[in-house]
Design a protein around this motif. Structure first.
Motif, mmCIF file in Angstrom:
data_model
loop_
_atom_site.group_PDB
_atom_site.id
_atom_site.type_symbol
_atom_site.label_atom_id
_atom_site.label_comp_id
_atom_site.label_asym_id
_atom_site.label_seq_id
_atom_site.Cartn_x
_atom_site.Cartn_y
_atom_site.Cartn_z
ATOM 1 N N GLN A 6 44.167 50.610 18.095
ATOM 2 C CA GLN A 6 45.241 50.819 17.123
ATOM 3 C C GLN A 6 44.753 50.549 15.708
ATOM 4 O OE1 GLN A 6 48.504 48.368 18.346
ATOM 5 N NE2 GLN A 6 48.980 49.612 20.134
ATOM 6 N N ILE A 7 43.969 49.517 15.542
ATOM 7 C CA ILE A 7 43.435 49.191 14.219
ATOM 8 C C ILE A 7 42.519 50.311 13.730
ATOM 9 C CG2 ILE A 7 41.904 47.619 12.962
ATOM 10 C CD1 ILE A 7 43.078 45.362 14.731
ATOM 11 N N ILE A 8 41.671 50.830 14.612
ATOM 12 C CA ILE A 8 40.749 51.916 14.235
ATOM 13 C C ILE A 8 41.535 53.157 13.840
ATOM 14 C CG2 ILE A 8 39.033 53.529 15.145
ATOM 15 C CD1 ILE A 8 37.953 51.161 16.827
ATOM 16 N N PHE A 9 42.478 53.552 14.672
ATOM 17 C CA PHE A 9 43.222 54.787 14.398
ATOM 18 C C PHE A 9 44.147 54.646 13.198
ATOM 19 C CE2 PHE A 9 42.298 55.758 18.970
ATOM 20 C CZ PHE A 9 41.436 56.807 18.700
ATOM 21 N N MET A 10 44.709 53.475 12.983
ATOM 22 C CA MET A 10 45.558 53.260 11.806
ATOM 23 C C MET A 10 44.712 53.270 10.542
ATOM 24 S SD MET A 10 48.659 53.089 12.852
ATOM 25 C CE MET A 10 49.780 52.078 11.968
ATOM 26 N N GLY A 11 43.480 52.815 10.650
ATOM 27 C CA GLY A 11 42.594 52.802 9.499
ATOM 28 C C GLY A 11 42.080 54.182 9.139
ATOM 29 N N LEU A 12 42.024 55.091 10.117
ATOM 30 C CA LEU A 12 41.535 56.437 9.871
ATOM 31 C C LEU A 12 42.591 57.339 9.235
ATOM 32 C CD1 LEU A 12 39.534 57.111 13.145
ATOM 33 C CD2 LEU A 12 38.620 56.535 10.902
ATOM 34 N N SER A 13 43.846 56.956 9.349
ATOM 35 C CA SER A 13 44.929 57.802 8.832
ATOM 36 C C SER A 13 45.004 57.798 7.343
ATOM 37 C CB SER A 13 46.277 57.353 9.397
ATOM 38 O OG SER A 13 46.254 57.454 10.780
#
Length: 68
Positions: free
Chosen positions: A61-68
């Motif tokens: 979740q942290i990775i995907f939220m950071g990529l947005s």
């Protein structure tokens, strides 16, 4: 523990753990100790799965939220 992991970790497995925990109490009250023990084991596994999936999902979740 079932309620805590439902709130903090993984809701689907946490809800299953709550259901199994409730069945433990009901079986124990009815004197069915074998069923109570079996449902207790299932509740423990659901708690463990909830914690594991919560720990695995958090970095994702942290990775995907950071990529947005």
């Amino acid at each position: 523990w079932s309620i805590i992991v439902t709130i903090i970790c993984c809701v689907p497995f946490g809800i299953a753990a709550i259901i199994f925990s409730a069945q433990v109490k009901q079986a124990y009250r009815n004197g069915n100790l074998a069923k109570a023990e079996k449902m207790s084991e299932w509740a423990q596994w659901m708690i463990i799965l909830s914690i594991v999936f919560g720990l695995v999902a958090l970095p994702l979740q942290i990775i995907f939220m950071g990529l947005s």
